[in-house]
Design a protein around this motif. Structure first.
Motif, PDB file in Angstrom:
ATOM      1  N   SER A  61       1.181  -1.447  -0.249  1.00 39.46           N
ATOM      2  CA  SER A  61       0.507   0.068   0.290  1.00 39.46           C
ATOM      3  C   SER A  61       1.120   1.323  -0.003  1.00 39.46           C
ATOM      4  O   SER A  61       0.249   2.583   0.329  1.00 39.46           O
ATOM      5  CB  SER A  61      -1.175  -0.037   1.156  1.00 39.46           C
ATOM      6  N   ARG A  63       4.250   3.129  -2.335  1.00 40.94           N
ATOM      7  CA  ARG A  63       4.554   3.529  -2.738  1.00 40.94           C
ATOM      8  C   ARG A  63       5.258   2.467  -4.368  1.00 40.94           C
ATOM      9  O   ARG A  63       4.984   3.323  -5.306  1.00 40.94           O
ATOM     10  CB  ARG A  63       5.461   5.102  -3.547  1.00 40.94           C
ATOM     11  N   PRO A  66       1.471  -1.086  -5.206  1.00 40.56           N
ATOM     12  CA  PRO A  66       0.635  -0.497  -4.288  1.00 40.56           C
ATOM     13  C   PRO A  66      -1.279  -1.694  -4.196  1.00 40.56           C
ATOM     14  O   PRO A  66      -0.905  -1.148  -6.151  1.00 40.56           O
ATOM     15  CB  PRO A  66      -0.026   0.749  -4.537  1.00 40.56           C
ATOM     16  N   GLU A  68      -4.440  -0.708  -5.471  1.00 46.28           N
ATOM     17  CA  GLU A  68      -4.978   0.426  -4.930  1.00 46.28           C
ATOM     18  C   GLU A  68      -6.283   0.237  -4.159  1.00 46.28           C
ATOM     19  O   GLU A  68      -7.406   0.931  -3.257  1.00 46.28           O
ATOM     20  CB  GLU A  68      -5.512   0.915  -6.705  1.00 46.28           C
ATOM     21  N   SER A  69      -6.711  -0.980  -4.271  1.00 42.59           N
ATOM     22  CA  SER A  69      -8.526  -1.132  -3.366  1.00 42.59           C
ATOM     23  C   SER A  69      -8.316  -2.434  -3.094  1.00 42.59           C
ATOM     24  O   SER A  69      -8.059  -3.650  -4.199  1.00 42.59           O
ATOM     25  CB  SER A  69      -9.748  -1.049  -4.610  1.00 42.59           C
ATOM     26  N   ARG A  88      -9.058   0.130   1.056  1.00 42.76           N
ATOM     27  CA  ARG A  88      -8.080   1.111   0.988  1.00 42.76           C
ATOM     28  C   ARG A  88      -9.094   0.826  -0.702  1.00 42.76           C
ATOM     29  O   ARG A  88      -9.506  -0.224  -1.036  1.00 42.76           O
ATOM     30  CB  ARG A  88      -7.277   0.364   0.499  1.00 42.76           C
ATOM     31  N   GLY A  89      -9.142   1.936  -1.314  1.00 45.19           N
ATOM     32  CA  GLY A  89      -9.774   2.319  -2.423  1.00 45.19           C
ATOM     33  C   GLY A  89     -11.243   2.161  -2.538  1.00 45.19           C
ATOM     34  O   GLY A  89     -12.232   2.950  -1.922  1.00 45.19           O
ATOM     35  N   ARG A 110      -5.651   7.229   2.980  1.00 50.02           N
ATOM     36  CA  ARG A 110      -3.718   6.080   3.145  1.00 50.02           C
ATOM     37  C   ARG A 110      -3.237   6.569   3.546  1.00 50.02           C
ATOM     38  O   ARG A 110      -3.023   7.440   4.543  1.00 50.02           O
ATOM     39  CB  ARG A 110      -3.585   7.117   1.566  1.00 50.02           C
ATOM     40  N   PRO A 111      -2.677   5.436   3.779  1.00 50.42           N
ATOM     41  CA  PRO A 111      -2.341   3.941   3.582  1.00 50.42           C
ATOM     42  C   PRO A 111      -3.466   3.455   3.329  1.00 50.42           C
ATOM     43  O   PRO A 111      -4.074   2.516   2.089  1.00 50.42           O
ATOM     44  CB  PRO A 111      -1.843   3.508   3.942  1.00 50.42           C
ATOM     45  N   TRP A 112      -4.392   3.084   4.300  1.00 53.54           N
ATOM     46  CA  TRP A 112      -6.022   2.645   4.445  1.00 53.54           C
ATOM     47  C   TRP A 112      -6.356   3.228   6.009  1.00 53.54           C
ATOM     48  O   TRP A 112      -6.216   3.916   7.080  1.00 53.54           O
ATOM     49  CB  TRP A 112      -5.679   1.526   4.475  1.00 53.54           C
TER      50      TRP A 112
END
Length: 370
Positions: A61, A63, A66, A68-69, A88-89, A110-112
């Motif tokens: 998660s 750079r 990652p 994304e979802s 996340r996402g 972010r990150p979650w």
């Protein structure tokens, strides 16, 4: 496999998820998920010593490449009705409890976004565009332990709930479902609603946020109703629940009870996209040097805790507590306790106070703010 019943459903045209079902977790990643990540999750599926931090760490998660979802639902050892959700996402987790149900989404965090939930009898992991419906676990039953599959929807119910009646309808903006008799008598309402303050919803569901050292980011988990005066200052709630809520003041101003999310800044503006009915209150502060951002800081109740979030401000936010001083990272959220000072710049200090009626709550704090 996790205790209870797990089922999956394929919906035509809906986004697909690669799902791993372990002994104590269900993980759903936007398909096609990286094979190495799925392999790592599958290896962890039977790990009795698996900890939540390690499980979350298996899904990239940062750079570098990652995912994304994704959504994770985790049961601590021995837990059945208490779960931790991480999203996340574009994934959402719909959770049902005896009092009603709610949707937990990432809200761009972010990150979650992570939160704990109690008294959960059923849940669903799916895409944010999916409609809010009862968690019925009516799809194809997942029978194999430590399963791996691709699906549109993954659902779980407790062993008792698998064959029980559908859970209570969804809670909307300010409504709780009243208890309902199995055999209504003459004149009984089939289903009543009770208007109740939002803070009571949080207490009912037992929402709480994981330690920020583990979560990395704490974000809204409770939707609040909103009132605002003509001057833009938050109005004090009048309910008994709100009276017990934390308070804050800016400089030597009057204490304000926090019941609704509060956005503080030079020219605060609500989010462009409202999440789950949130209507934050806007509090404008002076900034002669222009160092305070338009929307600089958020204060929000998450369960019984007060969470402060730096809203990617230009000047930053400095937190001062008895244990020391540090600058919050851009976008960082942290639980703040009475006595904490949040320095936004331009001599604007937000002081966190005890709840009204708490020990020391009426004390006049004469400490300098610089």
């Amino acid at each position: 496999m996790v205790s209870g019943a797990v089922s999956s459903s394929a919906v035509a045209g809906a986004p697909a998820w690669d799902v791993i079902v372990g002994d104590r977790f269900i993980a759903a990643l936007a398909a096609p998920a990286p094979e190495q990540v799925l392999h790592s999750l599958a290896e962890a599926a039977s790990d009795d010593a698996l900890e939540l931090e390690r499980l979350v760490g298996l899904v990239p998660s940062g750079r570098v490449d990652p995912v994304e979802s994704f959504g994770l639902v985790w049961w601590a050892p021995g837990a059945t009705s208490s779960v931790t959700a991480v999203v996340r996402g574009d994934v959402v987790v719909d959770l049902a409890s005896p009092g009603g149900s709610r949707r937990f989404d990432a809200r761009g965090i972010r990150p979650w976004h992570l939160a704990d939930f109690d008294d959960v009898v059923a849940l669903r992991i799916t895409h944010a565009a999916a409609p809010l419906e009862h968690v019925r676990a009516s799809g194809e039953r997942v029978l194999h332990q430590r399963a791996s599959l691709r699906t549109s929807v993954i659902e779980w119910t407790t062993a008792e709930g698998a064959d029980a009646a559908p859970p209570a309808p969804w809670i909307d903006a300010d409504t709780l479902l009243a208890s309902r008799r199995l055999e209504p008598g003459p004149g009984d309402a089939v289903a009543d609603t009770i208007i109740t303050p939002r803070v009571a919803v949080a207490a009912r569901h037992g929402d709480r946020v994981e330690d920020p050292a583990i979560a990395g980011a704490i974000a809204p988990a409770v939707a609040e109703s909103s009132t605002e005066t003509a001057s833009g200052s938050p109005t004090a709630p009048t309910t008994d629940t709100a009276v017990r809520a934390p308070r804050f003041r800016i400089g030597h101003g009057d204490p304000v009870v926090i019941a609704n999310p509060v956005l503080i800044g030079r020219k605060p503006m609500p989010p462009r996209i409202a999440g789950s009915g949130d209507q934050p209150e806007l509090l404008t502060v002076e900034s002669p040097e222009g160092v305070i951002s338009g929307t600089h800081l958020e204060l929000r109740l998450v369960g019984s805790r007060l969470v402060a979030t730096d809203l990617h401000s230009t000047n930053g936010t400095v937190l001062r507590t008895a244990s020391g001083t540090r600058r919050l990272r851009a976008g960082e959220s942290i639980v703040v306790l009475p006595g904490a000072l949040l320095d936004l710049g331009d001599d604007t200090i937000v002081e966190i106070l005890s709840a009204q009626g708490a020990p020391g709550a009426t004390r006049t704090d004469s400490r300098p703010h610089r």
